[in-house]
Design a protein around this motif. Structure first.
Motif, mmCIF file in Angstrom:
data_model
loop_
_atom_site.group_PDB
_atom_site.id
_atom_site.type_symbol
_atom_site.label_atom_id
_atom_site.label_comp_id
_atom_site.label_asym_id
_atom_site.label_seq_id
_atom_site.Cartn_x
_atom_site.Cartn_y
_atom_site.Cartn_z
ATOM 1 N N ALA A 173 0.822 -1.209 0.000
ATOM 2 C CA ALA A 173 0.000 0.000 0.000
ATOM 3 C C ALA A 173 0.852 1.253 0.000
ATOM 4 O O ALA A 173 2.011 1.245 0.439
ATOM 5 C CB ALA A 173 -0.929 0.004 1.221
ATOM 6 N N ILE A 174 0.255 2.322 -0.488
ATOM 7 C CA ILE A 174 0.820 3.671 -0.390
ATOM 8 C C ILE A 174 0.086 4.360 0.752
ATOM 9 O O ILE A 174 -1.148 4.499 0.700
ATOM 10 C CB ILE A 174 0.643 4.456 -1.695
ATOM 11 C CG1 ILE A 174 1.234 3.688 -2.890
ATOM 12 C CG2 ILE A 174 1.252 5.844 -1.569
ATOM 13 C CD1 ILE A 174 2.721 3.448 -2.798
ATOM 14 N N VAL A 175 0.809 4.773 1.796
ATOM 15 C CA VAL A 175 0.150 5.331 2.978
ATOM 16 C C VAL A 175 0.850 6.605 3.437
ATOM 17 O O VAL A 175 2.018 6.853 3.130
ATOM 18 C CB VAL A 175 0.137 4.315 4.152
ATOM 19 C CG1 VAL A 175 -0.459 2.980 3.723
ATOM 20 C CG2 VAL A 175 1.523 4.116 4.727
ATOM 21 N N SER A 176 0.093 7.410 4.179
ATOM 22 C CA SER A 176 0.641 8.571 4.877
ATOM 23 C C SER A 176 0.093 8.539 6.303
ATOM 24 O O SER A 176 -0.833 7.789 6.611
ATOM 25 C CB SER A 176 0.265 9.870 4.178
ATOM 26 O OG SER A 176 -1.145 10.049 4.161
ATOM 27 N N ASN A 177 0.661 9.360 7.166
ATOM 28 C CA ASN A 177 0.218 9.356 8.561
ATOM 29 C C ASN A 177 -0.823 10.429 8.847
ATOM 30 O O ASN A 177 -1.110 10.736 9.999
ATOM 31 C CB ASN A 177 1.413 9.513 9.502
ATOM 32 C CG ASN A 177 2.174 10.815 9.270
ATOM 33 O OD1 ASN A 177 1.741 11.666 8.493
ATOM 34 N ND2 ASN A 177 3.310 10.952 9.925
ATOM 35 N N ASP A 178 -1.383 10.992 7.778
ATOM 36 C CA ASP A 178 -2.381 12.046 7.914
ATOM 37 C C ASP A 178 -3.339 11.919 6.727
ATOM 38 O O ASP A 178 -2.917 11.563 5.626
ATOM 39 C CB ASP A 178 -1.689 13.416 7.905
ATOM 40 C CG ASP A 178 -2.675 14.556 8.121
ATOM 41 O OD1 ASP A 178 -2.922 14.909 9.287
ATOM 42 O OD2 ASP A 178 -3.209 15.080 7.116
ATOM 43 N N PRO A 179 -4.647 12.183 6.907
ATOM 44 C CA PRO A 179 -5.592 11.987 5.807
ATOM 45 C C PRO A 179 -5.724 13.140 4.835
ATOM 46 O O PRO A 179 -6.402 13.005 3.818
ATOM 47 C CB PRO A 179 -6.912 11.754 6.553
ATOM 48 C CG PRO A 179 -6.788 12.583 7.786
ATOM 49 C CD PRO A 179 -5.332 12.482 8.178
ATOM 50 N N THR A 180 -5.116 14.283 5.112
ATOM 51 C CA THR A 180 -5.298 15.437 4.236
ATOM 52 C C THR A 180 -4.562 15.228 2.912
ATOM 53 O O THR A 180 -3.555 14.526 2.842
ATOM 54 C CB THR A 180 -4.786 16.716 4.902
ATOM 55 O OG1 THR A 180 -3.403 16.537 5.255
ATOM 56 C CG2 THR A 180 -5.593 17.026 6.162
ATOM 57 N N TYR A 185 1.824 13.822 -0.567
ATOM 58 C CA TYR A 185 3.118 14.158 -1.154
ATOM 59 C C TYR A 185 4.306 13.654 -0.336
ATOM 60 O O TYR A 185 5.439 13.716 -0.785
ATOM 61 C CB TYR A 185 3.212 15.673 -1.374
ATOM 62 C CG TYR A 185 2.209 16.170 -2.388
ATOM 63 C CD1 TYR A 185 2.517 16.202 -3.748
ATOM 64 C CD2 TYR A 185 0.942 16.567 -1.998
ATOM 65 C CE1 TYR A 185 1.592 16.627 -4.690
ATOM 66 C CE2 TYR A 185 0.002 16.997 -2.936
ATOM 67 C CZ TYR A 185 0.333 17.025 -4.268
ATOM 68 O OH TYR A 185 -0.593 17.429 -5.197
ATOM 69 N N SER A 186 4.058 13.134 0.851
ATOM 70 C CA SER A 186 5.123 12.542 1.666
ATOM 71 C C SER A 186 4.761 11.110 2.047
ATOM 72 O O SER A 186 5.094 10.641 3.134
ATOM 73 C CB SER A 186 5.370 13.382 2.926
ATOM 74 O OG SER A 186 4.171 13.542 3.672
ATOM 75 N N SER A 187 4.077 10.412 1.146
ATOM 76 C CA SER A 187 3.652 9.037 1.406
ATOM 77 C C SER A 187 4.816 8.066 1.306
ATOM 78 O O SER A 187 5.880 8.377 0.764
ATOM 79 C CB SER A 187 2.560 8.620 0.415
ATOM 80 O OG SER A 187 1.384 9.352 0.601
ATOM 81 N N ALA A 188 4.587 6.851 1.822
ATOM 82 C CA ALA A 188 5.577 5.784 1.786
ATOM 83 C C ALA A 188 4.926 4.506 1.269
ATOM 84 O O ALA A 188 3.703 4.336 1.329
ATOM 85 C CB ALA A 188 6.165 5.546 3.175
ATOM 86 N N GLU A 200 7.614 -0.727 6.651
ATOM 87 C CA GLU A 200 7.806 0.376 5.711
ATOM 88 C C GLU A 200 8.936 -0.010 4.775
ATOM 89 O O GLU A 200 10.054 -0.258 5.198
ATOM 90 C CB GLU A 200 8.132 1.676 6.433
ATOM 91 C CG GLU A 200 8.287 2.843 5.475
ATOM 92 C CD GLU A 200 8.417 4.192 6.167
ATOM 93 O OE1 GLU A 200 9.402 4.910 5.872
ATOM 94 O OE2 GLU A 200 7.540 4.514 6.998
ATOM 95 N N ILE A 201 8.630 -0.039 3.477
ATOM 96 C CA ILE A 201 9.595 -0.481 2.480
ATOM 97 C C ILE A 201 10.406 0.668 1.928
ATOM 98 O O ILE A 201 11.626 0.580 1.761
ATOM 99 C CB ILE A 201 8.873 -1.221 1.332
ATOM 100 C CG1 ILE A 201 8.071 -2.410 1.875
ATOM 101 C CG2 ILE A 201 9.857 -1.689 0.275
ATOM 102 C CD1 ILE A 201 8.902 -3.460 2.568
ATOM 103 N N PHE A 202 9.730 1.812 1.659
ATOM 104 C CA PHE A 202 10.440 2.894 0.984
ATOM 105 C C PHE A 202 9.688 4.198 1.168
ATOM 106 O O PHE A 202 8.472 4.257 1.001
ATOM 107 C CB PHE A 202 10.565 2.578 -0.511
ATOM 108 C CG PHE A 202 11.406 3.536 -1.302
ATOM 109 C CD1 PHE A 202 12.720 3.798 -0.930
ATOM 110 C CD2 PHE A 202 10.902 4.158 -2.432
ATOM 111 C CE1 PHE A 202 13.505 4.675 -1.666
ATOM 112 C CE2 PHE A 202 11.674 5.033 -3.175
ATOM 113 C CZ PHE A 202 12.986 5.287 -2.801
#
Length: 285
Positions: A173-180, A185-188, A200-202
């Motif tokens: 999955a592509i995830v971020s720590n915030d829903p906005t 733009y800073s997803s992992a 967390e892979i990358f």
């Protein structure tokens, strides 16, 4: 269920019935041998996200939040807007990604909240933006395709922008720590083992999207690029061997701006993208 020998699904047609809002999506089947199309007139409202299971069962998203398998609407009990579904290789489980009704739409989709205009109001109608709350998050679920029962869900604190099966019992999955929307733009890139650990892979310096995983779950690819908007990703295709203790990004030299990738089998990857003004496709072994 339908006999799917020699046929494939597609969403057709796209109907713009009013001078406001988004087009209406209808579901149909195209016989690739004869070219004839069959509209599923019995499907009410908007239908999207059609997917055949390996066993030949059709599933799709009806309206905003219903998941239909065959002719049965699953009672998932999950509240929100279903954005995508995917079958597991066992044809018994579905990966369902859901956006809360207060989630942000991408800039490419017009920005604003997902639910804006859904209550019989025109798309231009003013609305008030709210501070992020529980209805703003995107989450991934694994549900039983027969009963709709939730078998797994992504952990709290992960906003899941995209998700795919990674083997029979894992998710990439592509995830971020915030829903906005700005947090995309800073997803992992992460992987989840159902009933197990999250890794967390990358986390690239630029944007990342379009995850794809080999059927055996060993390899995961994603596209890394400088992006203006979520859902518009065109750039470098990166490969990871997630069975290794510390997966390292391995660039695949396609010599194009890749926009899509899908695994044919455990060893072969198809990619498509843009080479200057041409659309091209290739295969990587």
């Amino acid at each position: 269920d339908r006999d799917v020998t020699g046929v494939q699904t597609c969403a057709l047609p796209i109907l713009l019935e009013r001078l406001q809002g988004t087009p209406h999506l209808a579901l149909g089947i195209v016989d690739v041998a004869g070219g004839a199309s069959l509209g599923l007139d019995s499907v009410p409202g908007t239908a999207s996200g059609a997917a055949w299971s390996p066993a030949g069962t059709l599933a799709y998203i009806s309206g905003e939040s219903d998941v239909v398998v065959g002719v049965q609407t699953l009672a998932t009990g999950i509240d929100g807007i279903v954005e995508e579904i995917a079958w597991n290789a066992d044809s018994k489980r579905l990966l369902v990604r859901v956006a809360g009704r207060g989630a942000d739409a991408s800039g490419a989709a017009g920005s604003g909240a997902m639910s804006n205009g859904a209550n019989a109001k025109p798309s231009w109608h003013p609305y008030v933006e709210r501070a992020a709350d529980d209805r703003a998050w995107r989450r991934a679920y694994v549900v039983d395709a027969a009963t709709g029962k939730t078998l797994w869900q992504s952990r709290g604190g992960d906003n899941v922008w995209e998700a795919v099966w990674c083997g029979s019992d894992g998710i990439a999955a592509i995830v971020s720590n915030d829903p906005t929307e700005s947090s995309w733009y800073s997803s992992a890139l992460v992987t989840y083992a159902i009933g197990g650990v999250r890794r967390e892979i990358f986390a690239p310096h630029e944007e990342i999207g379009v995850p794809a995983a080999s059927p055996d779950g060993r390899y995961v690819t994603a596209i890394v690029a400088c992006c203006s908007d979520r859902t518009i990703v065109a750039g470098d295709l990166i490969l990871f061997d997630v069975h290794s203790a510390a997966p390292q990004p391995q660039p695949i030299s396609t010599h194009i701006d890749v926009t899509h990738a899908v695994w044919r089998d455990a060893q072969r990857l198809l990619d498509a993208g843009i080479d200057r003004m041409e659309v091209v496709a290739g295969e990587f072994e």
